[in-house]
Design an enzyme around this catalytic site. Structure first.
Site, PDB file in Angstrom:
ATOM      1  N   HIS A 260       0.860  -1.182   0.000  1.00 55.88           N
ATOM      2  CA  HIS A 260       0.000   0.000   0.000  1.00 55.88           C
ATOM      3  C   HIS A 260       0.899   1.235   0.000  1.00 55.88           C
ATOM      4  CE1 HIS A 260      -3.077   2.898   1.106  1.00 55.88           C
ATOM      5  NE2 HIS A 260      -4.003   1.966   0.984  1.00 55.88           N
ATOM      6  N   ARG A 283      -7.021  10.439   0.111  1.00 54.12           N
ATOM      7  CA  ARG A 283      -6.750  10.921  -1.240  1.00 54.12           C
ATOM      8  C   ARG A 283      -8.023  11.006  -2.063  1.00 54.12           C
ATOM      9  NH1 ARG A 283      -3.408   6.729  -3.265  1.00 54.12           N
ATOM     10  NH2 ARG A 283      -3.537   5.636  -1.284  1.00 54.12           N
TER      11      ARG A 283
END
Length: 496
Positions: A260, A283
């Site tokens: 990740h 995000r």
């Protein structure tokens, strides 16, 4: 050796994460009985840590928000993210049953009426819990596990014979008789060995992201990434994979281990090997990434493997002088403003910023530049150019097409956190078919053995989309539970 339970038709479910609880609830709803075996002191597993939500295509919530989506589009995005290495039959099932999975969770009381856009998705479809205006945030995974366990507890209270839950009980072997799986062998916390009989067994034991031993699965299949930190709990040791392997179960995609791109670096312990996940939803609500030079270096909503590669190539380690640094690891700086914080949810952000102290506030880009030890014009130019892209005045050089919420102004307060890539998910595992039956090396189902969730491989291909892990657990957990129950019922009838 003590005999814990021998009451067929019973399905033995191993693992108390989302896949295991989904399987258990499906079995109970169909009229079956369950013995749920969990190695830790409580149910939850890594599912309880999930923060970005669960994907659903063509849901009522999407329709109410004016989002046009379909199972075909989710299927396409999943295959694209996985470089078409996915088992296409499983992906089709995943997508077609995604709306039903969201409804399954809503029926146990999970509020999934907010939707986020995660990296690699063509439309917003990751359902999560709306952030409260005040009070404590409610992480999606934790709330889902809490509600499922509460529903199972209610059913157990009404009918104690429905389910028996054994915590701090570790599976050490799978028992077969005349080629058929008929139960498992376990060890309790006090070291006592026991057998649990069942007409079938569902493995929902999770992945192997924390199996770092010299003879562990990470060493065998991912030796090149052993130096990365992990977002996983220490219990993610792949025991289900290893035990089923001894029965001849086929393993697929084991070398496909997801890094990740964004795990928080704790300023108090920058070198810690276990990191707190910086949810993709950050995000998805507008956070941007810059490197230590103050420049953007990629599409913040790109695939996870893409964003990880961009950090490793274009973001150098961050010096200790800036928020404690990144302990020599390639790192990015995540930036947010008040608008993106509100969109993400202020209580959840305050947990990251105030409780965990991952974020630090800077009054403007000049103050941030000084802390990073870069020329203030660099960060100002980065933010000004992003604003032009955000406003549609120019195209993003990194191909970003969706720009959530708001751009960050150089003159407004900016919140910054250091993030690094970390081992997050293992795409590989036991090969299963569309009925969640575990397949052996000869391509045949192992009779009586089923699996769901991260213990399996095939669904995600080379790279998993955010929001597909919880979805996989619900979809294939329910399928495994249903298949295991049907096998139990059929076996019981054949004995009459």
């Amino acid at each position: 050796m003590a005999q814990l339970l021998s009451a067929e038709p019973t399905v033995v479910v191993v693992g108390g994460g989302l896949a295991g609880l989904s399987a258990s609830l499906e079995i109970i709803n169909e009229g079956g009985r369950v013995v749920l075996v969990e190695g830790e002191s409580n149910t939850g597993g890594n599912s309880a840590k999930a923060s970005s939500g669960i994907n659903g295509a063509g849901t009522d919530t999407q329709e109410k928000l004016g989002i046009h989506d379909s199972p075909e589009l989710l299927e396409k995005d999943t295959l694209s993210a996985g470089d078409n290495e996915n088992d296409k039959s499983l992906v089709k099932i995943l997508a077609e049953k995604s709306a039903g999975a969201v409804e399954f969770l809503r029926n146990v009381g999970v509020d999934l009426t907010d939707i986020n856009l995660c990296g690699g998705h063509s439309v917003p479809r990751t359902h999560w819990i709306p952030s409260p205006k005040e009070g404590r945030p409610i992480p999606a995974g934790f709330e889902i596990m809490k509600r499922l366990r509460a529903r199972i507890n209610d059913l157990q209270e009404k009918n104690p014979e429905t389910i028996r839950i054994l915590t701090q009980t570790k599976m050490v072997d799978i028992i077969r008789k005349e080629g058929k799986v008929v139960g498992i062998e376990v060890v309790s916390a006090d070291g006592e060995k026991s057998k649990i009989n069942g007409a079938s067994v569902v493995l929902a034991t999770g992945g192997f992201s924390a199996d770092r031993s010299s003879d562990g699965l990470l060493t065998e299949f991912g030796k090149q990434i052993l130096d990365f930190p992990s977002t996983n709990g220490a219990f993610a040791r792949g025991e289900g994979v290893k035990i089923a392997r001894t029965l001849g179960a086929k393993l697929i995609g084991m070398e496909r281990i997801q890094i990740h791109p964004t795990a928080f670096v704790d300023p108090k312990e920058p070198a810690a090997g276990t990191k707190f996940l910086a949810a993709e939803a950050l995000r998805g609500k507008g956070a941007i990434l810059i490197n230590s030079e103050g420049k953007r270096f990629g599409n913040e909503l790109g695939r996870r493997d893409y964003t990880t590669a961009r950090i490793l190539e274009h973001a150098k380690p961050i010096a200790e002088s800036f928020q404690g640094g990144s302990a020599g690891r390639h790192a990015a700086v995540m930036l947010m403003n008040e608008a993106t914080i509100d969109a993400f949810g202020r209580p959840a952000f305050n947990f990251y910023a105030i409780v965990k102290k991952f974020f630090q506030k800077y009054e403007n880009s000049q103050e941030l530049a000084k802390a990073l030890n870069v020329d203030e014009s660099v960060i100002k130019t980065t933010l000004d150019e992003y604003k032009e892209i955000f406003d549609g005045k120019k195209e993003d050089p990194f191909g970003k097409k969706v720009f959530p919420v708001a751009a960050i102004s150089p003159s407004e307060p900016i919140y910054a956190a250091i993030v690094v890539p970390a081992i997050h998910y293992t795409m590989g595992g036991l090969k299963i078919d569309e009925h969640a039956r575990v397949i052996d090396e000869q391509g045949k189902p192992i009779e009586g053995l089923y699996a769901a969730g991260e213990v399996t491989g095939g669904v995600h291909g080379s790279n998993r989309l955010g929001g597909n892990s919880l979805l996989e657990c619900v979809v294939f957990g329910r399928i495994a539970g249903n298949s295991g129950f049907n096998a139990s019922r059929d076996a019981s009838r054949s004995e009459l």
